[in-house]
Design a protein around this motif. Structure first.
Motif, PDB file in Angstrom:
ATOM      1  N   TRP A  81      28.516 -15.152 -12.479  1.00 38.41           N
ATOM      2  CA  TRP A  81      28.635 -13.733 -12.185  1.00 38.41           C
ATOM      3  C   TRP A  81      28.279 -13.354 -10.750  1.00 38.41           C
ATOM      4  O   TRP A  81      29.003 -12.553 -10.128  1.00 38.41           O
ATOM      5  CB  TRP A  81      27.806 -12.889 -13.160  1.00 38.41           C
ATOM      6  N   PRO A  82      27.210 -13.857 -10.154  1.00 39.32           N
ATOM      7  CA  PRO A  82      26.957 -13.438  -8.764  1.00 39.32           C
ATOM      8  C   PRO A  82      28.141 -13.715  -7.843  1.00 39.32           C
ATOM      9  O   PRO A  82      28.486 -12.888  -6.996  1.00 39.32           O
ATOM     10  CB  PRO A  82      25.728 -14.277  -8.373  1.00 39.32           C
ATOM     11  N   GLU A  83      28.769 -14.862  -8.039  1.00 39.81           N
ATOM     12  CA  GLU A  83      29.934 -15.208  -7.214  1.00 39.81           C
ATOM     13  C   GLU A  83      31.122 -14.303  -7.539  1.00 39.81           C
ATOM     14  O   GLU A  83      31.839 -13.841  -6.639  1.00 39.81           O
ATOM     15  CB  GLU A  83      30.299 -16.672  -7.453  1.00 39.81           C
ATOM     16  N   VAL A  84      31.334 -14.032  -8.840  1.00 35.99           N
ATOM     17  CA  VAL A  84      32.449 -13.171  -9.247  1.00 35.99           C
ATOM     18  C   VAL A  84      32.246 -11.744  -8.742  1.00 35.99           C
ATOM     19  O   VAL A  84      33.184 -11.092  -8.283  1.00 35.99           O
ATOM     20  CB  VAL A  84      32.602 -13.190 -10.776  1.00 35.99           C
ATOM     21  N   ALA A  85      31.015 -11.258  -8.824  1.00 34.31           N
ATOM     22  CA  ALA A  85      30.738  -9.881  -8.397  1.00 34.31           C
ATOM     23  C   ALA A  85      30.992  -9.686  -6.911  1.00 34.31           C
ATOM     24  O   ALA A  85      31.354  -8.590  -6.473  1.00 34.31           O
ATOM     25  CB  ALA A  85      29.306  -9.504  -8.742  1.00 34.31           C
ATOM     26  N   ARG A  86      30.789 -10.737  -6.123  1.00 38.59           N
ATOM     27  CA  ARG A  86      31.022 -10.628  -4.679  1.00 38.59           C
ATOM     28  C   ARG A  86      32.475 -10.847  -4.307  1.00 38.59           C
ATOM     29  O   ARG A  86      32.853 -10.640  -3.139  1.00 38.59           O
ATOM     30  CB  ARG A  86      30.146 -11.649  -3.929  1.00 38.59           C
ATOM     31  N   ASP A  87      33.287 -11.262  -5.249  1.00 37.50           N
ATOM     32  CA  ASP A  87      34.701 -11.501  -4.985  1.00 37.50           C
ATOM     33  C   ASP A  87      35.393 -10.179  -4.639  1.00 37.50           C
ATOM     34  O   ASP A  87      35.084  -9.129  -5.210  1.00 37.50           O
ATOM     35  CB  ASP A  87      35.365 -12.138  -6.206  1.00 37.50           C
ATOM     36  N   SER A  88      36.334 -10.232  -3.717  1.00 35.91           N
ATOM     37  CA  SER A  88      37.052  -9.015  -3.333  1.00 35.91           C
ATOM     38  C   SER A  88      37.953  -8.496  -4.444  1.00 35.91           C
ATOM     39  O   SER A  88      38.327  -7.332  -4.451  1.00 35.91           O
ATOM     40  CB  SER A  88      37.888  -9.275  -2.071  1.00 35.91           C
ATOM     41  N   ASP A  89      38.310  -9.356  -5.400  1.00 38.54           N
ATOM     42  CA  ASP A  89      39.183  -8.958  -6.506  1.00 38.54           C
ATOM     43  C   ASP A  89      38.743  -9.685  -7.779  1.00 38.54           C
ATOM     44  O   ASP A  89      39.361 -10.668  -8.195  1.00 38.54           O
ATOM     45  CB  ASP A  89      40.635  -9.301  -6.176  1.00 38.54           C
ATOM     46  N   PRO A  90      37.654  -9.223  -8.421  1.00 34.45           N
ATOM     47  CA  PRO A  90      37.190  -9.905  -9.638  1.00 34.45           C
ATOM     48  C   PRO A  90      38.235  -9.916 -10.743  1.00 34.45           C
ATOM     49  O   PRO A  90      38.379 -10.909 -11.461  1.00 34.45           O
ATOM     50  CB  PRO A  90      35.957  -9.095 -10.049  1.00 34.45           C
ATOM     51  N   ALA A  91      38.979  -8.820 -10.892  1.00 43.39           N
ATOM     52  CA  ALA A  91      39.997  -8.766 -11.941  1.00 43.39           C
ATOM     53  C   ALA A  91      41.102  -9.777 -11.680  1.00 43.39           C
ATOM     54  O   ALA A  91      41.610 -10.418 -12.604  1.00 43.39           O
ATOM     55  CB  ALA A  91      40.579  -7.360 -12.038  1.00 43.39           C
ATOM     56  N   GLY A  92      41.487  -9.938 -10.412  1.00 44.76           N
ATOM     57  CA  GLY A  92      42.492 -10.932 -10.080  1.00 44.76           C
ATOM     58  C   GLY A  92      42.018 -12.338 -10.360  1.00 44.76           C
ATOM     59  O   GLY A  92      42.790 -13.203 -10.781  1.00 44.76           O
ATOM     60  N   ARG A  93      40.752 -12.572 -10.133  1.00 48.38           N
ATOM     61  CA  ARG A  93      40.187 -13.888 -10.429  1.00 48.38           C
ATOM     62  C   ARG A  93      40.242 -14.175 -11.930  1.00 48.38           C
ATOM     63  O   ARG A  93      40.579 -15.289 -12.347  1.00 48.38           O
ATOM     64  CB  ARG A  93      38.745 -13.926  -9.923  1.00 48.38           C
ATOM     65  N   LEU A  94      39.898 -13.197 -12.738  1.00 46.93           N
ATOM     66  CA  LEU A  94      39.995 -13.353 -14.184  1.00 46.93           C
ATOM     67  C   LEU A  94      41.436 -13.585 -14.617  1.00 46.93           C
ATOM     68  O   LEU A  94      41.716 -14.437 -15.463  1.00 46.93           O
ATOM     69  CB  LEU A  94      39.442 -12.101 -14.874  1.00 46.93           C
ATOM     70  N   ARG A  95      42.331 -12.810 -14.054  1.00 44.05           N
ATOM     71  CA  ARG A  95      43.741 -12.936 -14.414  1.00 44.05           C
ATOM     72  C   ARG A  95      44.264 -14.332 -14.085  1.00 44.05           C
ATOM     73  O   ARG A  95      44.955 -14.967 -14.890  1.00 44.05           O
ATOM     74  CB  ARG A  95      44.548 -11.872 -13.675  1.00 44.05           C
ATOM     75  N   ALA A  96      43.939 -14.827 -12.899  1.00 39.09           N
ATOM     76  CA  ALA A  96      44.394 -16.154 -12.509  1.00 39.09           C
ATOM     77  C   ALA A  96      43.845 -17.227 -13.447  1.00 39.09           C
ATOM     78  O   ALA A  96      44.554 -18.162 -13.830  1.00 39.09           O
ATOM     79  CB  ALA A  96      43.977 -16.444 -11.064  1.00 39.09           C
ATOM     80  N   ALA A  97      42.568 -17.092 -13.825  1.00 34.24           N
ATOM     81  CA  ALA A  97      41.961 -18.084 -14.716  1.00 34.24           C
ATOM     82  C   ALA A  97      42.618 -18.073 -16.090  1.00 34.24           C
ATOM     83  O   ALA A  97      42.916 -19.133 -16.661  1.00 34.24           O
ATOM     84  CB  ALA A  97      40.465 -17.820 -14.840  1.00 34.24           C
ATOM     85  N   ALA A  98      42.858 -16.887 -16.640  1.00 33.07           N
ATOM     86  CA  ALA A  98      43.462 -16.804 -17.972  1.00 33.07           C
ATOM     87  C   ALA A  98      44.904 -17.289 -17.968  1.00 33.07           C
ATOM     88  O   ALA A  98      45.332 -18.025 -18.869  1.00 33.07           O
ATOM     89  CB  ALA A  98      43.393 -15.365 -18.485  1.00 33.07           C
ATOM     90  N   HIS A  99      45.678 -16.899 -16.959  1.00 31.63           N
ATOM     91  CA  HIS A  99      47.075 -17.342 -16.880  1.00 31.63           C
ATOM     92  C   HIS A  99      47.152 -18.855 -16.714  1.00 31.63           C
ATOM     93  O   HIS A  99      47.967 -19.520 -17.373  1.00 31.63           O
ATOM     94  CB  HIS A  99      47.772 -16.667 -15.698  1.00 31.63           C
ATOM     95  N   ALA A 100      46.312 -19.412 -15.836  1.00 27.36           N
ATOM     96  CA  ALA A 100      46.359 -20.855 -15.600  1.00 27.36           C
ATOM     97  C   ALA A 100      45.980 -21.636 -16.849  1.00 27.36           C
ATOM     98  O   ALA A 100      46.594 -22.663 -17.171  1.00 27.36           O
ATOM     99  CB  ALA A 100      45.427 -21.222 -14.437  1.00 27.36           C
ATOM    100  N   TYR A 101      44.985 -21.153 -17.572  1.00 28.56           N
ATOM    101  CA  TYR A 101      44.563 -21.835 -18.808  1.00 28.56           C
ATOM    102  C   TYR A 101      45.674 -21.793 -19.852  1.00 28.56           C
ATOM    103  O   TYR A 101      45.990 -22.798 -20.490  1.00 28.56           O
ATOM    104  CB  TYR A 101      43.307 -21.175 -19.352  1.00 28.56           C
ATOM    105  N   ALA A 102      46.280 -20.624 -20.030  1.00 26.47           N
ATOM    106  CA  ALA A 102      47.298 -20.478 -21.078  1.00 26.47           C
ATOM    107  C   ALA A 102      48.563 -21.266 -20.759  1.00 26.47           C
ATOM    108  O   ALA A 102      49.239 -21.734 -21.681  1.00 26.47           O
ATOM    109  CB  ALA A 102      47.635 -19.001 -21.264  1.00 26.47           C
TER     110      ALA A 102
END
Length: 280
Positions: A81-102
């Protein structure tokens, strides 16, 4: 109509992670606007989880896989979370992770190993054609046309050059037009994809819920606690594995290697023809 990629800057960028620009979660707290990690994570989950689930269902046609992908993305986000919270686009990071996994190639092999029945093919002809596209083209088309992302942002998220991303979008449009000519003419697929995202059914109700009851969405607090339990289990498993290796190493050092003909409980036998010397 020939398939053409929308010019750069020609589309309004929606809120990252949202399924549509008018998503009611747009006004929720941004993770960077609070110092409370739990409140920030909960706001991000409430804002992005359901749109993200719909995106993965559209990409794969598999509601169960979509739930797994979203759960895993938020699990990893809370662990980092500390790294995700500092990300300029946390939602984009989540989206990329979910799409790549699926869309990972090993998913179809894993289904065969687990003997999991395949998801039923979508009834909609356009959706069925979309699921049949190459995963990279599927993903690029959804990001660019479905979510309204610019070509540059699409390329960054799929980790390609803008030219490669444009090629994927054009190829996806052409394949869709060939597979479902009655439903799609090969142009901008934004309206069609928005319809597919809106048509994704709600998740099934929880076991024991009354008939006809809507599905209860997972609570962010429950997602956080499940992630923490998983972290504790993995930590304990790591300590157990390390302890096992240490124990085996210690036993081997105590026992030690034995030379041929030597017993750990008796004096060594002298070679043939030599008498054992008795102590004086």
């Amino acid at each position: 109509m020939a398939a053409e990629v929308r010019p750069l800057g020609g589309a309004a960028e929606p809120v990252p992670g949202a399924g549509t620009a008018a998503d009611p979660g747009d006004a929720l707290l941004d993770p960077a606007d609070t110092l409370d990690p739990e409140a920030a994570f909960d706001a991000l989950y409430l804002r992005c989880a359901e749109p993200l689930r719909r995106q993965v269902v559209v990409l794969t046609g598999d509601a169960q896989l979509a739930a797994q992908a979203v759960r895993r993305a938020f699990d990893q986000a809370w662990q980092r979370w500390p790294e995700v919270a500092r990300d300029s686009d946390p939602a984009g990071r989540l989206r990329a992770a979910a799409h790549a996994y699926a869309l990972a190639p090993w998913q179809r092999h894993w289904k065969r190993v687990r003997r999991r029945p395949p998801a039923p093919a979508p009834e909609d002809a356009l959706w069925r054609a979309l699921v049949g596209l190459h995963p990279e083209r599927r993903r690029a088309l959804l990001l660019h046309d479905g979510l309204g992302m610019s070509l540059v942002r699409t390329a960054a998220e799929v980790e390609s050059s803008p030219a490669a991303a444009a090629s994927r979008v054009i190829g996806a449009r052409r394949e869709l037009a060939a597979a479902a000519p009655d439903a799609y003419d090969g142009g901008d697929a934004a309206e069609h994809l928005a319809g597919l995202l809106a048509a994704v059914p709600e998740p099934p109700p929880s076991p024991g819920a009354p008939d006809g009851a809507p599905a209860a969405p997972a609570r962010p607090a429950g997602v956080r606690k499940a992630s923490e339990r998983g972290t504790r289990r993995r930590t304990l498993a790591s300590f157990a594995a390390a302890g096992t290796v240490l124990l085996v190493t210690t036993v081997c050092m105590i026992v030690g290697p034995q030379r041929p003909g030597e017993s750990p409980h008796h004096d060594p036998v002298p070679p043939h023809g030599q008498a054992a010397q008795s102590p004086r």
